[in-house]
Design a protein around this motif. Structure first.
Motif, short mmCIF file in Angstrom:
data_model
loop_
_atom_site.label_atom_id
_atom_site.label_comp_id
_atom_site.label_asym_id
_atom_site.label_seq_id
_atom_site.Cartn_x
_atom_site.Cartn_y
_atom_site.Cartn_z
N PRO A 124 0.84 -1.21 0.00
CA PRO A 124 0.00 0.00 0.00
C PRO A 124 0.87 1.25 0.00
CG PRO A 124 -0.34 -1.32 2.00
CD PRO A 124 0.70 -1.99 1.20
N ARG A 125 0.40 2.28 -0.67
CA ARG A 125 1.17 3.53 -0.73
C ARG A 125 0.20 4.70 -0.86
NH1 ARG A 125 1.38 0.87 -5.43
NH2 ARG A 125 0.94 1.97 -7.35
N LYS A 126 0.66 5.87 -0.50
CA LYS A 126 -0.12 7.11 -0.60
C LYS A 126 0.06 7.68 -1.99
CE LYS A 126 -2.07 9.08 3.03
NZ LYS A 126 -3.49 9.00 3.19
N ILE A 127 -1.00 8.19 -2.54
CA ILE A 127 -0.97 8.86 -3.83
C ILE A 127 -1.21 10.34 -3.58
CG2 ILE A 127 -1.98 9.01 -6.13
CD1 ILE A 127 -0.69 6.28 -5.52
N GLU A 128 -0.27 11.16 -4.03
CA GLU A 128 -0.40 12.60 -3.84
C GLU A 128 -1.38 13.16 -4.88
OE1 GLU A 128 2.31 16.61 -4.11
OE2 GLU A 128 3.30 14.71 -3.66
N VAL A 129 -2.28 14.00 -4.44
CA VAL A 129 -3.27 14.62 -5.32
C VAL A 129 -2.71 15.95 -5.81
CG1 VAL A 129 -5.62 15.51 -5.51
CG2 VAL A 129 -5.14 13.49 -4.07
N GLN A 130 -2.65 16.09 -7.11
CA GLN A 130 -2.16 17.33 -7.72
C GLN A 130 -3.35 18.24 -8.02
OE1 GLN A 130 1.12 18.05 -8.31
NE2 GLN A 130 1.68 16.07 -7.36
N SER A 131 -3.14 19.52 -7.89
CA SER A 131 -4.19 20.49 -8.20
C SER A 131 -3.84 21.17 -9.51
CB SER A 131 -4.29 21.52 -7.08
OG SER A 131 -5.22 22.52 -7.42
N THR A 132 -4.82 21.26 -10.40
CA THR A 132 -4.59 21.91 -11.70
C THR A 132 -5.21 23.30 -11.75
OG1 THR A 132 -6.56 20.85 -12.60
CG2 THR A 132 -4.43 19.75 -12.96
N ALA A 133 -5.92 23.67 -10.72
CA ALA A 133 -6.57 24.99 -10.69
C ALA A 133 -5.51 26.07 -10.48
CB ALA A 133 -7.60 25.06 -9.56
N ALA A 134 -5.66 27.18 -11.23
CA ALA A 134 -4.72 28.29 -11.10
C ALA A 134 -5.05 29.06 -9.83
CB ALA A 134 -4.83 29.22 -12.31
N PRO A 135 -4.03 29.52 -9.13
CA PRO A 135 -4.30 30.28 -7.90
C PRO A 135 -4.99 31.60 -8.21
CG PRO A 135 -1.96 30.32 -8.44
CD PRO A 135 -2.63 29.40 -9.41
N ALA A 136 -5.92 31.98 -7.36
CA ALA A 136 -6.67 33.24 -7.55
C ALA A 136 -5.74 34.43 -7.28
CB ALA A 136 -7.85 33.28 -6.61
#
Length: 140
Positions: A124-136
């Motif tokens: 088992p391993r952790k999967i990092e969630v990437q954000s594609t939204a541009a910062p406001a």
């Protein structure tokens, strides 16, 4: 010397010898459990010479073989002889997710222990969630 005689036990032993048409390998009782990132197999092989134990892996098939040689003195009169010699065989399908190259084994006090590590891909391993939204943008 005092000897306890149980006729039912003796009858059971004789009947099992007469009716047992299997001349092949004997049963090897075992326990198998997972402990963290490896599996542990404990098999009872009392009286086995550790040099006679043969363990091999062919693909995903683990095979354990052992041989017990019948010990006895020539020219003796046996009172009872229940510890016969013979072959032991056990085969296990390992399935996917094990590191067959990392399998190790040891023999101590009549118990064969085989340690089968879990492969890195199956842990088992952790999967990092990437954000594609541009910062406001913040206006001052």
């Amino acid at each position: 010397m005092t000897m306890f005689f149980d006729p039912f036990r003796e009858l059971d032993r004789v009947a099992s010898q007469l009716l047992d048409s299997r001349q092949g390998p004997r049963l090897m009782p075992m326990d198998l459990y997972r402990d963290g990132d490896h599996y542990v197999l404990n098999a009872d092989l009392p009286g086995i010479d550790p040099g006679s134990v043969d363990i091999d892996v062919d693909g995903q098939l683990l095979t354990i073989r052992a041989e017990r040689t019948a010990r006895g003195a020539d020219g003796v009169t046996w009172i009872t002889r229940e510890r016969s010699g013979g072959s032991y065989l056990r085969q296990l399908n390992l399935g996917q997710g094990v590191d067959t190259a990392g399998i190790s084994a040891s023999y101590d006090n009549g118990v064969l222990t085989v340690v089968i590590p879990v492969s890195e891909q199956a842990k088992p391993r952790k999967i990092e969630v990437q954000s594609t939204a541009a910062p406001a943008a913040v206006e001052a």
